[in-house]
Design a protein around this motif. Structure first.
Motif, short mmCIF file in Angstrom:
data_model
loop_
_atom_site.label_atom_id
_atom_site.label_comp_id
_atom_site.label_asym_id
_atom_site.label_seq_id
_atom_site.Cartn_x
_atom_site.Cartn_y
_atom_site.Cartn_z
N ASN A 15 -1.34 0.86 -82.09
CA ASN A 15 -0.06 0.94 -82.80
C ASN A 15 1.14 0.87 -81.85
O ASN A 15 2.10 1.64 -81.97
CB ASN A 15 0.02 2.23 -83.63
CG ASN A 15 -1.14 2.38 -84.60
OD1 ASN A 15 -1.52 1.42 -85.27
ND2 ASN A 15 -1.70 3.58 -84.67
N ILE A 16 1.07 -0.05 -80.90
CA ILE A 16 2.12 -0.12 -79.89
C ILE A 16 3.48 -0.47 -80.52
O ILE A 16 4.50 0.12 -80.17
CB ILE A 16 1.74 -1.15 -78.81
CG1 ILE A 16 0.55 -0.63 -77.98
CG2 ILE A 16 2.93 -1.44 -77.89
CD1 ILE A 16 0.06 -1.57 -76.92
N GLN A 17 3.50 -1.42 -81.45
CA GLN A 17 4.77 -1.82 -82.05
C GLN A 17 5.42 -0.67 -82.81
O GLN A 17 6.64 -0.47 -82.74
CB GLN A 17 4.54 -3.01 -82.99
CG GLN A 17 4.16 -4.31 -82.28
CD GLN A 17 5.20 -4.73 -81.26
OE1 GLN A 17 6.40 -4.62 -81.49
NE2 GLN A 17 4.74 -5.21 -80.11
N ALA A 18 4.61 0.11 -83.52
CA ALA A 18 5.14 1.27 -84.25
C ALA A 18 5.68 2.31 -83.28
O ALA A 18 6.73 2.93 -83.52
CB ALA A 18 4.06 1.88 -85.14
N THR A 19 4.99 2.49 -82.15
CA THR A 19 5.45 3.45 -81.14
C THR A 19 6.77 3.00 -80.53
O THR A 19 7.69 3.81 -80.34
CB THR A 19 4.39 3.60 -80.03
OG1 THR A 19 3.14 3.98 -80.62
CG2 THR A 19 4.81 4.66 -79.03
N LEU A 20 6.88 1.71 -80.20
CA LEU A 20 8.12 1.18 -79.64
C LEU A 20 9.28 1.35 -80.62
O LEU A 20 10.40 1.70 -80.21
CB LEU A 20 7.94 -0.29 -79.27
CG LEU A 20 6.99 -0.60 -78.10
CD1 LEU A 20 6.80 -2.11 -77.97
CD2 LEU A 20 7.53 -0.04 -76.80
N ALA A 21 9.02 1.10 -81.90
CA ALA A 21 10.05 1.25 -82.92
C ALA A 21 10.49 2.71 -83.04
O ALA A 21 11.69 3.00 -83.20
CB ALA A 21 9.54 0.74 -84.26
N TYR A 22 9.55 3.64 -82.93
CA TYR A 22 9.86 5.07 -83.01
C TYR A 22 10.75 5.49 -81.84
O TYR A 22 11.72 6.24 -82.02
CB TYR A 22 8.56 5.87 -83.01
CG TYR A 22 8.74 7.36 -83.04
CD1 TYR A 22 8.91 8.03 -84.25
CD2 TYR A 22 8.74 8.11 -81.85
CE1 TYR A 22 9.08 9.41 -84.28
CE2 TYR A 22 8.91 9.48 -81.88
CZ TYR A 22 9.07 10.13 -83.10
OH TYR A 22 9.25 11.50 -83.12
N ILE A 23 10.42 5.02 -80.64
CA ILE A 23 11.22 5.36 -79.45
C ILE A 23 12.64 4.82 -79.59
O ILE A 23 13.62 5.53 -79.33
CB ILE A 23 10.55 4.81 -78.18
CG1 ILE A 23 9.18 5.47 -77.96
CG2 ILE A 23 11.45 5.02 -76.96
CD1 ILE A 23 8.36 4.81 -76.85
N GLU A 24 12.76 3.58 -80.01
CA GLU A 24 14.08 2.97 -80.15
C GLU A 24 14.91 3.67 -81.22
O GLU A 24 16.12 3.91 -81.04
CB GLU A 24 13.94 1.49 -80.49
CG GLU A 24 15.27 0.75 -80.58
CD GLU A 24 15.10 -0.74 -80.79
OE1 GLU A 24 16.13 -1.45 -80.85
OE2 GLU A 24 13.94 -1.20 -80.91
N TYR B 35 16.17 6.97 -79.85
CA TYR B 35 17.17 6.72 -78.80
C TYR B 35 18.51 6.41 -79.44
O TYR B 35 19.56 6.97 -79.04
CB TYR B 35 16.70 5.58 -77.91
CG TYR B 35 17.64 5.25 -76.78
CD1 TYR B 35 17.46 5.80 -75.52
CD2 TYR B 35 18.72 4.37 -76.96
CE1 TYR B 35 18.32 5.50 -74.46
CE2 TYR B 35 19.59 4.07 -75.92
CZ TYR B 35 19.38 4.62 -74.67
OH TYR B 35 20.24 4.33 -73.65
N LYS B 36 18.51 5.52 -80.42
CA LYS B 36 19.77 5.07 -81.01
C LYS B 36 20.42 6.14 -81.88
O LYS B 36 21.64 6.08 -82.13
CB LYS B 36 19.53 3.78 -81.79
CG LYS B 36 19.20 2.60 -80.88
CD LYS B 36 19.08 1.29 -81.63
CE LYS B 36 18.88 0.13 -80.66
NZ LYS B 36 18.74 -1.17 -81.35
N LYS B 37 19.65 7.12 -82.32
CA LYS B 37 20.23 8.24 -83.07
C LYS B 37 21.19 9.04 -82.19
O LYS B 37 22.17 9.61 -82.68
CB LYS B 37 19.12 9.16 -83.58
CG LYS B 37 18.40 8.66 -84.81
CD LYS B 37 17.34 9.68 -85.23
CE LYS B 37 16.56 9.18 -86.44
NZ LYS B 37 15.51 10.17 -86.83
N LEU B 38 20.91 9.09 -80.90
CA LEU B 38 21.71 9.88 -79.97
C LEU B 38 22.74 9.05 -79.23
O LEU B 38 23.62 9.60 -78.57
CB LEU B 38 20.78 10.56 -78.94
CG LEU B 38 19.69 11.48 -79.51
CD1 LEU B 38 18.76 11.95 -78.40
CD2 LEU B 38 20.31 12.68 -80.21
#
Length: 370
Positions: free
Chosen positions: A203-212, A215-218
């Protein structure tokens, strides 16, 4: 023809040596893991002010195994600092390449601790402690480095005291063109802006989306979001060497094609002037295999002579190239074996059709004008 095949042989050997060195770099253990680790660069001030909030959110994701805040990744350390080491024999200035990282750094990169302990989160005493690698222990002759104290930065006016709390196994803090140097890890400071994230391979794509998303929330500015895979960044360091290998490979193909054209013309000329000899030999009882060996042996000798010229030249220049690397593969006999076999196969493939046609030709067609 000899000169052309000598160039071809030298280039084939060069391709083999460059490929061997790149494979050595790819598979050699640098002392840390590269796979499934992300590099997140914190460029936004809002995210930098709330780094701990971001890290805590990332740890909630089951696909994220561990997170560490640091100033540098282990392969790109370029900051060097000095310390005054005070012992019973006096004061000595020592120099370390330096990074700052939190207690999770060793676990994220799977760096081995061989003596002492790691940082303890929340332990204020560790703010003036650091880990060192094995090289300074050997370089400066320290028998029991854990517990040793250093006073002050050599280039500044600070008079703080730092204590060695642990020793890690040597790691490559730069590329393989540089020797492993004395290295230390201090406890993470306020200006650390690089996050190392170890993730699961699923689930690499889902993990990358979660990190981004987190990040953008802050984020409070329009600074670009920057994340990359560590193994890809590691490979970019040797981009120029890969390009060199590709360039040599392309030149070798061109050289081989030119050499084959020359050999083809030489074969045609040789067979044309020996047609009557071939016809007479067939009349006298020579079979096709004998005739093919007679005609092909000359070209095999040319190739062997060309290879004898190419080998020392290629060995000399590739040895010089490998000297750019402190850690490198040896020039293997296998490279020379592959090169000579490739030249022989290419040469025989070039001349075989013409030799075969000449060998099976009827003597009457050749000798009718005599």
């Amino acid at each position: 023809t000899i000169f052309q095949f000598a160039i071809s042989g030298a280039l084939i050997i060069a391709v083999m040596v460059v490929t061997s060195q790149l494979n050595y770099i790819e598979h050699h253990n640098p002392g840390y893991d590269r796979g499934q680790i992300l590099r997140l660069n914190i460029r936004d001030e809002g995210v930098r002010d709330k780094r701990e909030v971001l890290i805590n959110e990332l740890r909630k994701n089951p696909n994220i195994l561990n997170v560490s805040l640091a100033t540098y990744f282990p392969n790109s350390v370029n900051t060097q600092q000095g310390r005054h080491w005070k012992s019973s024999s006096g004061s000595t200035e020592v120099s370390f390449y330096t990074i700052h990282a939190d207690a999770n750094y060793l676990d994220v990169f799977n760096i081995q601790l061989v003596d002492g302990r790691n940082f303890i989160p929340g332990n204020r005493a560790d703010s003036s402690a650091f880990l060192i690698n094995e090289t300074p222990v050997e370089t400066y002759g320290w028998e029991n480095p854990v517990g040793m104290q250093f006073t002050g930065e050599s280039s500044g006016g600070r008079r703080d005291t730092a204590t060695i709390i642990g020793v890690i196994k040597d790691i490559h803090i730069a590329d393989y063109k540089h020797a492993i140097a004395p290295f230390r890890i201090g406890y993470v400071n306020t200006w650390a802006s690089t996050v190392a994230i170890r993730i699961r391979p699923e689930n690499i794509q889902a993990t990358l989306a979660y990190i981004e998303e987190n990040y953008k929330k802050l984020a409070t500015t329009k600074m670009p979001y920057s994340i990359s895979f560590f193994d890809e960044d590691f490979g970019k360091v040797y981009k120029a060497d890969r390009q060199l290998g590709t360039l040599i490979y392309l030149f070798s193909i061109v050289a081989i094609l030119i050499a084959c054209l020359g050999l083809y013309g030489l074969t045609t000329h040789t067979i044309n002037i020996r047609l009557k000899e071939i016809g007479i030999r067939k009349v006298l009882g020579a079979d096709i295999s004998q005739l093919m060996f007679m005609l092909a042996s000359k070209f095999i000798i040319l190739i062997l002579f060309a290879f004898a010229l190419a080998s020392p030249v290629s060995y000399f220049f590739m040895s010089k190239w490998l000297q750019n690397f402190v850690y490198h593969a040896d020039i293997s006999v296998f490279s020379f074996v592959i090169a000579i076999l490739a030249l022989l196969i290419i040469a025989l493939a070039t001349v075989s059709s013409q030799v075969w046609k000449a060998a099976i030709r009827k003597p009457t067609e050749v000798l009718r004008n005599e």
